[in-house]
Scaffold this active site. Sequence first.
Site, PDB file in Angstrom:
ATOM      1  N   ARG A 143      -8.887   6.065  -6.947  1.00 39.32           N
ATOM      2  CA  ARG A 143      -9.718   5.226  -8.047  1.00 39.32           C
ATOM      3  C   ARG A 143     -10.960   5.786  -7.382  1.00 39.32           C
ATOM      4  O   ARG A 143     -10.992   6.135  -5.981  1.00 39.32           O
ATOM      5  CB  ARG A 143      -9.310   3.702  -6.494  1.00 39.32           C
ATOM      6  CG  ARG A 143     -10.205   2.724  -7.241  1.00 39.32           C
ATOM      7  CD  ARG A 143     -10.076   1.275  -6.685  1.00 39.32           C
ATOM      8  NE  ARG A 143     -11.367   0.204  -7.284  1.00 39.32           N
ATOM      9  CZ  ARG A 143     -11.979  -0.010  -6.055  1.00 39.32           C
ATOM     10  NH1 ARG A 143     -11.924   0.088  -4.722  1.00 39.32           N
ATOM     11  NH2 ARG A 143     -12.715  -0.667  -6.324  1.00 39.32           N
ATOM     12  N   HIS A 188     -20.233   0.905  -8.771  1.00 35.23           N
ATOM     13  CA  HIS A 188     -20.104   0.846  -6.906  1.00 35.23           C
ATOM     14  C   HIS A 188     -21.667   0.943  -6.538  1.00 35.23           C
ATOM     15  O   HIS A 188     -21.948   1.971  -6.163  1.00 35.23           O
ATOM     16  CB  HIS A 188     -19.265   1.742  -6.109  1.00 35.23           C
ATOM     17  CG  HIS A 188     -19.462   1.669  -5.170  1.00 35.23           C
ATOM     18  ND1 HIS A 188     -17.242   1.165  -4.796  1.00 35.23           N
ATOM     19  CD2 HIS A 188     -19.348   0.683  -3.964  1.00 35.23           C
ATOM     20  CE1 HIS A 188     -17.094   1.180  -3.245  1.00 35.23           C
ATOM     21  NE2 HIS A 188     -17.789   0.366  -3.212  1.00 35.23           N
ATOM     22  N   GLU A 234     -17.495  -5.032  -5.735  1.00 36.31           N
ATOM     23  CA  GLU A 234     -18.284  -5.886  -5.095  1.00 36.31           C
ATOM     24  C   GLU A 234     -19.410  -6.365  -5.378  1.00 36.31           C
ATOM     25  O   GLU A 234     -20.084  -6.096  -4.695  1.00 36.31           O
ATOM     26  CB  GLU A 234     -18.280  -4.741  -3.841  1.00 36.31           C
ATOM     27  CG  GLU A 234     -16.749  -4.976  -3.048  1.00 36.31           C
ATOM     28  CD  GLU A 234     -17.027  -3.602  -1.519  1.00 36.31           C
ATOM     29  OE1 GLU A 234     -18.468  -4.080  -1.604  1.00 36.31           O
ATOM     30  OE2 GLU A 234     -15.605  -4.167  -1.164  1.00 36.31           O
ATOM     31  N   ASN A 374     -10.633  -6.288  -2.067  1.00 36.82           N
ATOM     32  CA  ASN A 374     -10.748  -4.927  -1.310  1.00 36.82           C
ATOM     33  C   ASN A 374     -11.192  -5.791  -0.132  1.00 36.82           C
ATOM     34  O   ASN A 374     -11.524  -7.429   0.326  1.00 36.82           O
ATOM     35  CB  ASN A 374     -12.324  -5.307  -1.753  1.00 36.82           C
ATOM     36  CG  ASN A 374     -12.475  -3.685  -2.645  1.00 36.82           C
ATOM     37  OD1 ASN A 374     -11.936  -3.533  -3.512  1.00 36.82           O
ATOM     38  ND2 ASN A 374     -14.031  -3.255  -3.270  1.00 36.82           N
ATOM     39  N   TYR A 376     -10.711  -6.146   4.240  1.00 36.75           N
ATOM     40  CA  TYR A 376     -10.402  -4.970   5.212  1.00 36.75           C
ATOM     41  C   TYR A 376     -10.625  -6.581   6.786  1.00 36.75           C
ATOM     42  O   TYR A 376      -9.995  -6.093   7.753  1.00 36.75           O
ATOM     43  CB  TYR A 376     -12.701  -4.766   6.120  1.00 36.75           C
ATOM     44  CG  TYR A 376     -11.931  -3.722   5.096  1.00 36.75           C
ATOM     45  CD1 TYR A 376     -12.455  -1.900   5.341  1.00 36.75           C
ATOM     46  CD2 TYR A 376     -12.278  -3.587   3.426  1.00 36.75           C
ATOM     47  CE1 TYR A 376     -12.269  -1.523   4.255  1.00 36.75           C
ATOM     48  CE2 TYR A 376     -12.953  -3.006   2.520  1.00 36.75           C
ATOM     49  CZ  TYR A 376     -13.087  -1.321   2.886  1.00 36.75           C
ATOM     50  OH  TYR A 376     -12.741  -0.686   1.906  1.00 36.75           O
ATOM     51  N   GLU A 447      -9.004  -2.037  -2.221  1.00 43.42           N
ATOM     52  CA  GLU A 447      -9.560  -1.600  -0.921  1.00 43.42           C
ATOM     53  C   GLU A 447      -9.056  -1.823   0.598  1.00 43.42           C
ATOM     54  O   GLU A 447      -9.104  -3.229   0.812  1.00 43.42           O
ATOM     55  CB  GLU A 447     -11.488  -1.631  -0.716  1.00 43.42           C
ATOM     56  CG  GLU A 447     -11.990  -0.346  -1.555  1.00 43.42           C
ATOM     57  CD  GLU A 447     -13.124  -0.761  -1.536  1.00 43.42           C
ATOM     58  OE1 GLU A 447     -13.708  -1.059  -0.107  1.00 43.42           O
ATOM     59  OE2 GLU A 447     -14.693  -0.232  -2.035  1.00 43.42           O
TER      60      GLU A 447
HETATM   61  C1  BGC Z   1     -17.003  -1.013  -0.029  1.00 45.16           C
HETATM   62  C2  BGC Z   1     -17.394   0.398   0.147  1.00 45.16           C
HETATM   63  C3  BGC Z   1     -17.306   0.503   1.687  1.00 45.16           C
HETATM   64  C4  BGC Z   1     -15.911  -0.248   2.832  1.00 45.16           C
HETATM   65  C5  BGC Z   1     -16.142   0.178   4.410  1.00 45.16           C
HETATM   66  C6  BGC Z   1     -15.968  -1.783   0.794  1.00 45.16           C
HETATM   67  O1  BGC Z   1     -17.056  -2.983   1.005  1.00 45.16           O
HETATM   68  O2  BGC Z   1     -16.684  -1.564  -1.267  1.00 45.16           O
HETATM   69  O3  BGC Z   1     -18.346   1.200  -0.906  1.00 45.16           O
HETATM   70  O4  BGC Z   1     -17.590   1.774   2.198  1.00 45.16           O
HETATM   71  O5  BGC Z   1     -16.232  -1.446   2.826  1.00 45.16           O
HETATM   72  O6  BGC Z   1     -17.564  -0.069   4.913  1.00 45.16           O
END
Ligand code: BGC
Length: 557
Positions: A143, A188, A234, A374, A376, A447
């Site tokens: 991607r 992006h 995002e 995405n 995290y 992501e």
């Molecule tokens: C973003 C990326 C970023 C990653 C890590 C994501 O929310 O899309 O561009 O590098 O977070 O912080």
Amino acid sequence: MGGVWWDENSRLKRKRWERHQKLPDMLNTYQPHGGLRGTCSYSYFPCMPLKCNAEKATYRWILEPNSSLLHKYQLIELIEGAYLEGNKSLSNWDVFTHIPGHIKDDSDGDIADDHYHLYMLLQCGFKQEDIELMHQLGVNAYRFSISWSRILPRGRFGKVNSVGITFYNRLIDALLLKGIQPFVTLNHYDVPQDLEDQYGAWLNPQIQKDFGHYADVCFKAFGKKVKYWSTLNEPNVVVILGFITGEYPPQHCSKPYGDCLSGDSNIEPYIAAHNIILAHATAVEIYKKKYQVKQGGSIGIAISARWYEPLRDIPADCLAVQRALAFDIAWFLDPVIFGEYPPEMRQVLSLRLPTFSSEDRRKLQHKLDFIGINHYTSKYVKDCIFSPCEGGKTESTAFVMSTGERNGIPIGTPTSMPDNYVFPDGMEKIIMYIMQRYNNIPMFITENGYAQGSTSNDPTTDMLNDTSRVEYLHGYLTSLTRAVRQGADVRGYFIWSLLDNFEWLYGYTQRFGLYHVNFETQERTPRLSAKWFKEFLEGPEVIERMNRDLECLRSIY
Ligand code: BGC
């Protein structure tokens, strides 16, 4: 396999490894619903407990190796470099990063990973072409995003840049030759600076036309070969950080949300978001009407999707969770899927939220083929409508206060990225929330990844033996598996990221790559996580091995 990952020569490690091979397989006792967590009554919609199946299956990894589910992601702007080569113009991020004080280490993305030159060239003996690295890992998709200012340096006011078209065509061809599907994001964060200067970019409805034109050029140039398109990455981050807190370009905000030279955090975010949503709709309409039947691809959007837990076990905080999710995710997904802003937002913002005209609604009726998630991390949220709150939390932040800690205890292990905690359950919960709210439209995890903080280019043992990253990926993939087992239609998973790269405000101080990059020499060195991921893709017994490896590694390092 396995034992040779970290040190082929060390007999001691080898011995420990062999001992750990004999560890009981904890996964055989793992029960996906409840089991280790002891209960099965947590909820995706906070405070509305859902009953899970009391299924007692032992754990089995549902993602088969080489399935279409396993991919890799790298944003081209963050690795591409060559910021003014090949007739590219300046993007808003190029301009922003060149202003001293904006980026933590005062760096910029001018060269970054020099992927523009290194994506397929073997240079200087030791440098490996990036596509070869992907191939060696065994991924089946990549991607990446296209840089708008490389394709249309002056937006729709200028010509299409044939050099840019050639670059991406070569990249796409090289990927396909290795059996790697390109999964392409049109935008992006970065817009041509020219559009910012001419009319204020996202703040002006003109951008809808510009974005449509740009998308059309890309579909035409690459669409025969690209089967997965994502319009925007995002948009919620673009608006929240660009127009509420003012940390990202164009740095518009007002107090108490941030301290900017211009902007109004109570008005502009809703204008920018409206234009972004309609720009997306314009691109989707063009794709659906002109290209989809001929080209046979699909189109979606990727959203930053944090999970939220109530800080206190009280109804007000449960409602705060609903508001936080709506102001973060549904703000963009509700309009592009249902044609309306979320009721949770309308209730708080009333007429401050724009309305869609009948022409807008007509455009928005073209359905998304997938939602990109995405994900995290997760945070706690506290209500600020019925409860006293610190820090002036008002309308534009949904009347919620978010925090990583409850009574001094973090929601998960903190990482080097501020506000990024390891909370694997958040993956399952966010997928289930999106699945239920949007009727299980196909999803991709676009992501997911883990950062190591470092200011040095030196690939130290610590930097390369990234057991914490392996643990993170293991936890989140397991959580993703639980969601899939409950019926979530998740079609793919992308790790962020292949290479260490230019990490926005953090410059080169946060490293997300499976490959370590020395930004002076451009040498790429595989981390333990790269080896782990490769093995993961290779074998069905992967999770069992993975757990044993982790135990073993923990005892060694
Ligand atoms: C973003 C990326 C970023 C990653 C890590 C994501 O929310 O899309 O561009 O590098 O977070 O912080």
